[in-house]
Design a protein around this motif. Structure first.
Motif, short mmCIF file in Angstrom:
data_model
loop_
_atom_site.label_atom_id
_atom_site.label_comp_id
_atom_site.label_asym_id
_atom_site.label_seq_id
_atom_site.Cartn_x
_atom_site.Cartn_y
_atom_site.Cartn_z
N SER A 8 11.66 -8.75 -14.07
CA SER A 8 11.27 -7.34 -13.91
C SER A 8 11.82 -6.89 -12.56
O SER A 8 11.65 -7.56 -11.54
N ILE A 9 12.53 -5.77 -12.62
CA ILE A 9 13.21 -5.20 -11.45
C ILE A 9 12.84 -3.73 -11.36
O ILE A 9 12.80 -3.02 -12.37
N ALA A 10 12.56 -3.27 -10.15
CA ALA A 10 12.27 -1.86 -9.92
C ALA A 10 13.41 -1.24 -9.13
O ALA A 10 13.98 -1.88 -8.24
N LEU A 11 13.76 -0.02 -9.49
CA LEU A 11 14.78 0.74 -8.76
C LEU A 11 14.14 1.99 -8.18
O LEU A 11 13.44 2.72 -8.91
N TYR A 12 14.37 2.21 -6.90
CA TYR A 12 13.71 3.29 -6.17
C TYR A 12 14.72 4.29 -5.64
O TYR A 12 15.85 3.90 -5.26
N ALA A 31 0.83 -1.22 0.00
CA ALA A 31 0.00 0.00 0.00
C ALA A 31 0.85 1.26 0.00
O ALA A 31 0.48 2.27 -0.58
N ASP A 32 2.02 1.19 0.65
CA ASP A 32 2.88 2.38 0.76
C ASP A 32 4.07 2.33 -0.20
O ASP A 32 5.03 3.08 -0.05
N GLU A 33 4.01 1.43 -1.18
CA GLU A 33 5.14 1.28 -2.11
C GLU A 33 5.27 2.53 -2.97
O GLU A 33 4.31 2.95 -3.61
N PRO A 34 6.45 3.13 -3.01
CA PRO A 34 6.63 4.34 -3.82
C PRO A 34 6.71 4.02 -5.31
O PRO A 34 6.82 2.86 -5.70
N LEU A 35 6.66 5.05 -6.11
CA LEU A 35 6.86 4.88 -7.55
C LEU A 35 8.31 4.56 -7.84
O LEU A 35 9.22 5.20 -7.29
N PRO A 36 8.58 3.59 -8.70
CA PRO A 36 9.97 3.37 -9.10
C PRO A 36 10.50 4.57 -9.90
O PRO A 36 9.76 5.25 -10.59
N LYS A 37 11.80 4.80 -9.76
CA LYS A 37 12.48 5.77 -10.63
C LYS A 37 12.84 5.11 -11.95
O LYS A 37 12.86 5.75 -13.00
N ALA A 38 13.12 3.81 -11.89
CA ALA A 38 13.50 3.07 -13.09
C ALA A 38 12.99 1.64 -12.98
O ALA A 38 12.82 1.12 -11.87
N GLU A 86 21.52 -16.01 -10.57
CA GLU A 86 22.82 -15.40 -10.27
C GLU A 86 22.90 -14.00 -10.86
O GLU A 86 23.39 -13.06 -10.21
N THR A 87 22.41 -13.85 -12.09
CA THR A 87 22.42 -12.53 -12.73
C THR A 87 21.59 -11.53 -11.95
O THR A 87 22.01 -10.39 -11.71
N VAL A 88 20.40 -11.95 -11.54
CA VAL A 88 19.51 -11.06 -10.79
C VAL A 88 20.15 -10.66 -9.46
O VAL A 88 20.05 -9.49 -9.04
N GLN A 89 20.85 -11.59 -8.81
CA GLN A 89 21.53 -11.22 -7.56
C GLN A 89 22.57 -10.14 -7.81
O GLN A 89 22.73 -9.22 -7.00
N GLU A 90 23.28 -10.23 -8.92
CA GLU A 90 24.24 -9.18 -9.27
C GLU A 90 23.53 -7.84 -9.46
O GLU A 90 23.99 -6.80 -8.98
N LEU A 91 22.39 -7.87 -10.15
CA LEU A 91 21.66 -6.62 -10.39
C LEU A 91 21.11 -6.04 -9.09
O LEU A 91 21.14 -4.81 -8.89
N ALA A 133 24.55 4.45 -12.95
CA ALA A 133 23.88 5.67 -12.49
C ALA A 133 23.23 5.44 -11.13
O ALA A 133 23.28 6.31 -10.25
N ALA A 134 22.63 4.27 -10.94
CA ALA A 134 21.95 3.97 -9.68
C ALA A 134 22.91 3.97 -8.50
O ALA A 134 22.55 4.41 -7.40
N ARG A 135 24.11 3.50 -8.73
CA ARG A 135 25.11 3.50 -7.64
C ARG A 135 25.43 4.93 -7.21
O ARG A 135 25.53 5.21 -6.01
N ARG A 136 25.55 5.81 -8.18
CA ARG A 136 25.87 7.21 -7.84
C ARG A 136 24.68 7.93 -7.22
O ARG A 136 24.83 8.79 -6.36
N LYS A 137 23.50 7.58 -7.69
CA LYS A 137 22.28 8.27 -7.24
C LYS A 137 21.69 7.67 -5.96
O LYS A 137 20.70 8.18 -5.44
N GLY A 138 22.26 6.57 -5.48
CA GLY A 138 21.76 5.96 -4.25
C GLY A 138 20.45 5.22 -4.41
O GLY A 138 19.66 5.15 -3.46
N LEU A 139 20.19 4.65 -5.58
CA LEU A 139 18.96 3.89 -5.78
C LEU A 139 19.08 2.52 -5.13
O LEU A 139 20.18 1.98 -4.95
N VAL A 140 17.93 1.97 -4.76
CA VAL A 140 17.88 0.59 -4.26
C VAL A 140 17.03 -0.22 -5.23
O VAL A 140 16.06 0.29 -5.80
#
Length: 272
Positions: free
Chosen positions: A262-266, A40-47, A202-207, A231-238
């Motif tokens: 399918s992966i979401a980055l926040y 219910a409180d899940e934010p919008l993904p950035k990517a 294994e690939t997904v764990q890396e991502l 970019a996500a590493r620099r921007k602090g995305l999870v």
């Protein structure tokens, strides 16, 4: 030459009839809601990272990420869409020559400011040829149209580029809450079912750990994927895994499968 890039894979990768296409997407979104509903409180993904095969194969997996964009309707008005080239080799990243993209669900205008924002980057060029038959970008558009309503598009067909070159372009286009980044990529290709499951896991764990992928055998869109990871590493995305399956789980046999995630980055502040 027309100023509209017409659909190239409507009727093959997804239905060409507008009503049937909308109904099919809505059904996949509803199935995703039953399978893995957003909090219910899940934010919008950035990517998001989503697959790009025919809808019968990868659509159910992509739907899990697109479901999480529904609440962004009216907020997300600009989509930066990156996918790998499959037919025309490109050095760097290619913008289209067209002013808009067409799908059976209507016209999506290309963001006219994008070229200005990317001006001066030597890795960015314009190539109508790279976009003409490229399905990795096109198959994402009907999903986006269905969940977001009107938006402007910055489509980049990604060829031979370093992760940093892709990240540099993404950061220029980053924007605020109005801008969503969509990375189009499948995972492993044509492996036996159990092998694919192990390798894709294994690939997904890396991502999820925001690691740069070392091989296009892990993901056909490794180049744009690595760009968003850098970019996500620099921007602090999870990052968060939404769904991980393969064509053997959806509509194909289990002898030679293609992997899909399918992966979401926040934004970390949003995700708490």
């Amino acid at each position: 030459m027309s100023n509209i890039r017409p659909p190239a894979v409507a009727g093959s990768f997804y239905p060409g009839n507008p009503g049937k296409l909308a109904t099919e997407i809505d059904a996949m979104l509803e199935e995703a809601l039953r399978r893995n509903p957003p909090a219910a409180d899940e934010p919008l993904p950035k990517a998001i990272i989503v697959p790009h095969a025919g809808y019968v194969y990868s659509g159910p997996v992509a739907a899990g990420a697109y479901l999480r964009l529904r609440r962004g309707k009216g907020t997300i008005t600009r989509v930066v869409l990156l996918g790998p080239v499959h037919r025309v080799p490109v050095r760097g990243l290619a913008l289209p020559a067209a002013a808009s993209f067409e799908t059976p669900l209507g016209i999506v205008p290309v963001d006219a400011e994008a070229a200005t924002l990317l001006a001066g980057l030597p890795q960015v060029r314009v190539s109508a040829e790279a976009h003409a038959w490229e399905h990795s970008l096109e198959v994402q558009l009907p999903f986006l149209q269905r969940v977001l309503g009107p938006f402007t598009l910055i489509p980049l067909a990604v060829g031979d580029a370093a992760p940093e070159e892709v990240a540099q372009a993404l950061e220029r286009l980053w924007g605020g809450p109005e801008t969503l980044i969509v990375i189009s990529s499948d995972l492993s290709h044509y492996l036996p079912y159990d092998t694919a499951r192990r390798i894709d896991h294994e690939t997904v764990q890396e991502l999820l750990n925001l690691q740069i992928l070392g091989s296009h055998e892990q993901a056909c869109g490794a180049t744009p994927v690595n760009g968003i990871i850098a970019a996500a590493r620099r921007k602090g995305l999870v990052s968060k895994l939404i769904d991980l399956r393969n064509s053997g789980d959806t509509a194909g046999d289990k002898e030679r499968v293609v992997g899909y995630a399918s992966i979401a980055l926040y934004e970390e502040a949003d995700h708490g």
